[in-house]
Write a protein that holds these residues in place. Structure first.
Motif, PDB file in Angstrom:
ATOM      1  N   LEU A   1     -14.469  16.211   6.235  1.00  0.00           N
ATOM      2  CA  LEU A   1     -15.147  16.745   5.141  1.00  0.00           C
ATOM      3  C   LEU A   1     -14.390  16.345   3.681  1.00  0.00           C
ATOM      4  N   GLU A   2     -13.172  17.069   3.824  1.00  0.00           N
ATOM      5  CA  GLU A   2     -12.341  17.277   2.790  1.00  0.00           C
ATOM      6  C   GLU A   2     -12.092  15.724   2.344  1.00  0.00           C
ATOM      7  N   LEU A   3     -11.532  14.797   3.426  1.00  0.00           N
ATOM      8  CA  LEU A   3     -11.341  13.435   3.174  1.00  0.00           C
ATOM      9  C   LEU A   3     -12.508  12.633   2.366  1.00  0.00           C
ATOM     10  N   LYS A   4     -13.675  13.030   3.041  1.00  0.00           N
ATOM     11  CA  LYS A   4     -14.971  12.253   2.670  1.00  0.00           C
ATOM     12  C   LYS A   4     -15.169  12.672   0.928  1.00  0.00           C
ATOM     13  N   SER A   5     -14.882  13.803   0.405  1.00  0.00           N
ATOM     14  CA  SER A   5     -15.257  13.974  -0.808  1.00  0.00           C
ATOM     15  C   SER A   5     -14.295  13.149  -1.839  1.00  0.00           C
ATOM     16  N   TRP A   6     -13.151  12.942  -1.332  1.00  0.00           N
ATOM     17  CA  TRP A   6     -12.229  11.996  -1.982  1.00  0.00           C
ATOM     18  C   TRP A   6     -12.850  10.865  -2.168  1.00  0.00           C
ATOM     19  N   PHE A   7     -13.399  10.042  -0.695  1.00  0.00           N
ATOM     20  CA  PHE A   7     -13.761   8.878  -0.821  1.00  0.00           C
ATOM     21  C   PHE A   7     -15.241   8.589  -1.481  1.00  0.00           C
ATOM     22  N   GLU A   8     -15.794   9.769  -1.641  1.00  0.00           N
ATOM     23  CA  GLU A   8     -17.071   9.822  -2.740  1.00  0.00           C
ATOM     24  C   GLU A   8     -16.522   9.388  -4.102  1.00  0.00           C
ATOM     25  N   ASP A   9     -15.348   9.596  -4.443  1.00  0.00           N
ATOM     26  CA  ASP A   9     -14.979   9.465  -5.793  1.00  0.00           C
ATOM     27  C   ASP A   9     -13.893   8.425  -6.149  1.00  0.00           C
ATOM     28  N   GLN A  10     -13.110   8.196  -5.243  1.00  0.00           N
ATOM     29  CA  GLN A  10     -11.943   7.495  -5.320  1.00  0.00           C
ATOM     30  C   GLN A  10     -12.304   5.835  -5.144  1.00  0.00           C
ATOM     31  N   THR A  11     -11.758   5.346  -6.347  1.00  0.00           N
ATOM     32  CA  THR A  11     -12.331   3.637  -6.501  1.00  0.00           C
ATOM     33  C   THR A  11     -10.716   2.883  -6.549  1.00  0.00           C
TER      34      THR A  11
ATOM     35  N   ARG B   1      -2.270   9.929  -9.112  1.00  0.00           N
ATOM     36  CA  ARG B   1      -3.694  10.430  -8.979  1.00  0.00           C
ATOM     37  C   ARG B   1      -4.002  10.956  -7.891  1.00  0.00           C
ATOM     38  N   ILE B   2      -3.147  10.904  -6.646  1.00  0.00           N
ATOM     39  CA  ILE B   2      -3.616  11.149  -5.289  1.00  0.00           C
ATOM     40  C   ILE B   2      -3.378  12.703  -5.191  1.00  0.00           C
ATOM     41  N   PRO B   3      -4.434  13.403  -5.063  1.00  0.00           N
ATOM     42  CA  PRO B   3      -4.039  14.906  -4.945  1.00  0.00           C
ATOM     43  C   PRO B   3      -3.103  15.287  -3.413  1.00  0.00           C
TER      44      PRO B   3
ATOM     45  N   PHE C   1       0.883  -1.138  -0.014  1.00  0.00           N
ATOM     46  CA  PHE C   1       0.018  -0.034  -0.077  1.00  0.00           C
ATOM     47  C   PHE C   1       0.752   1.234   0.166  1.00  0.00           C
ATOM     48  N   TYR C   2       1.825   1.386   0.990  1.00  0.00           N
ATOM     49  CA  TYR C   2       2.525   2.459   1.180  1.00  0.00           C
ATOM     50  C   TYR C   2       3.441   2.834  -0.077  1.00  0.00           C
ATOM     51  N   THR C   3       3.941   1.913  -0.839  1.00  0.00           N
ATOM     52  CA  THR C   3       4.704   1.910  -1.919  1.00  0.00           C
ATOM     53  C   THR C   3       3.898   2.548  -3.065  1.00  0.00           C
ATOM     54  N   SER C   4       2.712   1.784  -3.206  1.00  0.00           N
ATOM     55  CA  SER C   4       1.865   2.281  -4.254  1.00  0.00           C
ATOM     56  C   SER C   4       1.316   3.608  -4.027  1.00  0.00           C
ATOM     57  N   PHE C   5       0.824   3.965  -2.909  1.00  0.00           N
ATOM     58  CA  PHE C   5       0.249   5.248  -2.664  1.00  0.00           C
ATOM     59  C   PHE C   5       1.149   6.284  -2.854  1.00  0.00           C
ATOM     60  N   SER C   6       2.425   6.169  -2.413  1.00  0.00           N
ATOM     61  CA  SER C   6       3.643   7.197  -2.394  1.00  0.00           C
ATOM     62  C   SER C   6       3.760   7.473  -3.926  1.00  0.00           C
TER      63      SER C   6
ATOM     64  N   ARG D   1      -1.786  14.820   2.518  1.00  0.00           N
ATOM     65  CA  ARG D   1      -1.400  15.197   3.676  1.00  0.00           C
ATOM     66  C   ARG D   1      -1.995  14.440   4.897  1.00  0.00           C
ATOM     67  N   PHE D   2      -3.270  13.821   4.506  1.00  0.00           N
ATOM     68  CA  PHE D   2      -3.859  13.153   5.595  1.00  0.00           C
ATOM     69  C   PHE D   2      -3.106  11.704   6.071  1.00  0.00           C
ATOM     70  N   PHE D   3      -1.924  11.263   5.258  1.00  0.00           N
ATOM     71  CA  PHE D   3      -1.408   9.881   5.150  1.00  0.00           C
ATOM     72  C   PHE D   3       0.055  10.246   5.838  1.00  0.00           C
ATOM     73  N   PRO D   4       0.760   9.373   6.682  1.00  0.00           N
ATOM     74  CA  PRO D   4       1.818   9.773   7.233  1.00  0.00           C
ATOM     75  C   PRO D   4       2.894   9.670   6.111  1.00  0.00           C
ATOM     76  N   VAL D   5       4.091  10.441   6.247  1.00  0.00           N
ATOM     77  CA  VAL D   5       5.129  10.336   5.078  1.00  0.00           C
ATOM     78  C   VAL D   5       5.600   8.679   5.178  1.00  0.00           C
ATOM     79  N   PHE D   6       6.083   8.187   4.061  1.00  0.00           N
ATOM     80  CA  PHE D   6       6.471   6.809   4.181  1.00  0.00           C
ATOM     81  C   PHE D   6       8.001   6.905   3.702  1.00  0.00           C
ATOM     82  N   TYR D   7       9.021   6.527   4.418  1.00  0.00           N
ATOM     83  CA  TYR D   7      10.310   6.532   4.167  1.00  0.00           C
ATOM     84  C   TYR D   7      11.037   5.259   3.761  1.00  0.00           C
TER      85      TYR D   7
END
Ligand SMILES: O=P(O)(O)O[C@@H]1[C@@H](OP(=O)(O)O)[C@H](OP(=O)(O)O)[C@H](O)[C@H](OP(=O)(O)O)[C@H]1OP(=O)(O)O
Ligand SMILES: Nc1ncnc2c1ncn2[C@@H]1O[C@H](COP(=O)(O)OP(=O)(O)O)[C@@H](O)[C@H]1O
Length: 305
Positions: free
Chosen positions: A205-215, A54-56, A45-50, A61-67
């Motif tokens: 609410l900002e996170l929610k708006s992303w979850f309403e769209d992200q698949t 497509r992640i704005p 997950f962390y490797t893919s996410f970082s 900023r809602f996720f810990p930085v991955f080193y």
């Protein structure tokens, strides 16, 4: 020099020969990889996410930085073990009030084994996960210099009714919370911690708006970790209220489908927090711990840490 974190509120905790996370002095948090697919899932997950373009940034900023990962001496003395190296989310905080809230009424991914599903289903049914879509999984509330933290037994707040979950969410932002006191929470800090244009509610609410769209991902058994500094709030200063998502050991690919399990839990949490802001004075007279048999929550000791 690695050490056991002072402010871990849930999960597998190091110390007494047990395997758990460690921190260093430079703001990094080392989480041991569990030997099974949980460890590899979290790294994946962390490797893919970082690296996912497509992640704005306002969501990243809602996720810990991955080193990356690093081989370090495990806390249980078993020798070198790969660890995730993450941003330490409480580094720089003096006396953080922290709440770990596990989101989703279902905490298991479809690919899980029948035994694991059964174990999770039991916990989801017995806790507030199934009825509310989330459960409080870890908690510490700063009380004062003299009394330290109120850190109730973890089992005491995982099975609460809706009214008592509301009560804990109120206590979290009150100046009169302590192990000894069962007075009505005053919600003194609700408006500066939960409310405002940069408070927890606006962030959720900002996170929610992303979850309403992200698949892209489905976040089973993932938590939001809320933190703020009560001492700053007491001094009338900005208390640095924020949350980050943590624990991605059960994240799977979304396959083009909305993560309705996480989204539903998030909406439910948002509703609880909004109600505290719209009715701050309406404390939980209906939610007497004595009526509901949940007295243990109020008998936890403050820990001076
Ligand atoms: O081992 P347990 O029963 O304490 O359960 C752990 C959970 O503790 P809790 O349900 O809160 O008491 C624990 O929950 P927290 O992170 O403490 O909220 C995790 O869910 C952990 O799973 P994993 O390491 O993320 O796969 C859970 O571990 P596994 O069930 O995956 O072993
Ligand atoms: N990056 C981090 N920085 C600081 N504390 C963290 C971080 N990640 C987790 N924690 C702490 O560790 C606890 C458990 O984390 P989690 O990732 O859920 O571990 P586990 O998989 O063992 O359940 C959280 O409740 C929080 O207190």
């Amino acid at each position: 020099m690695l050490k056991v974190p002072d402010h871990q509120v849930a999960g597998h905790q190091a110390g007494d020969g047990k395997l758990g996370s460690l921190i260093d002095d430079s703001g990094r948090f080392y989480k041991p990889l569990q030997g099974d697919e949980r460890g590899s899932r979290e790294v994946t997950f962390y490797t893919s996410f970082s690296s996912n373009t497509r992640i704005p940034d306002h969501i990243r900023r809602f996720f810990p930085v991955f080193y990356g990962t690093q081989l370090i001496e495990a806390s249980d003395g078993s020798g070198l073990l790969p660890h995730l190296v993450l941003q330490d989310l409480v580094s720089g905080r003096l006396n953080p009030s922290i709440m770990d809230i596990k989101i989703g009424s279902r905490t298991w991914a479809p690919q899980a084994s029948n035994d694991y599903i059964e174990k999770c289903l039991k916990k989801d049914r017995e806790t507030s996960s199934l009825p509310l879509g989330f459960r409080i999984s870890g908690l510490q509330i700063y009380v004062s210099k003299e009394l330290g933290f109120w850190k109730p037994e973890r089992t005491s707040f995982q099975r609460l009714s809706a009214d008592n979950v509301r009560l804990v969410l109120r206590k979290f932002v009150s100046s009169n919370t302590s192990a000894e006191s069962d007075s009505e929470p005053d919600c003194s800090f609700a408006s500066i911690v939960y409310g405002g244009s940069t408070g927890i509610l606006a962030q959720l609410l900002e996170l929610k708006s992303w979850f309403e769209d992200q698949t892209i991902y489905h976040f089973y058994s993932c938590s939001v970790l809320l933190t703020y500094e009560k001492e700053l709030a007491l001094k009338g200063r900005i208390p640095g209220a924020e949350f980050k998502l943590i624990d991605f050991a059960h994240v799977v690919e979304g396959g083009g489908v909305i993560d309705h399990n996480f989204l539903g839990g998030l909406c439910s949490l948002i509703k609880f927090i909004s109600e505290i802001l719209t009715t701050p004075d309406e404390c939980t007279s209906k939610a007497s711990p004595k009526d509901s048999g949940e007295n243990r929550l109020w008998s936890g000791n403050a820990n001076n840490e």
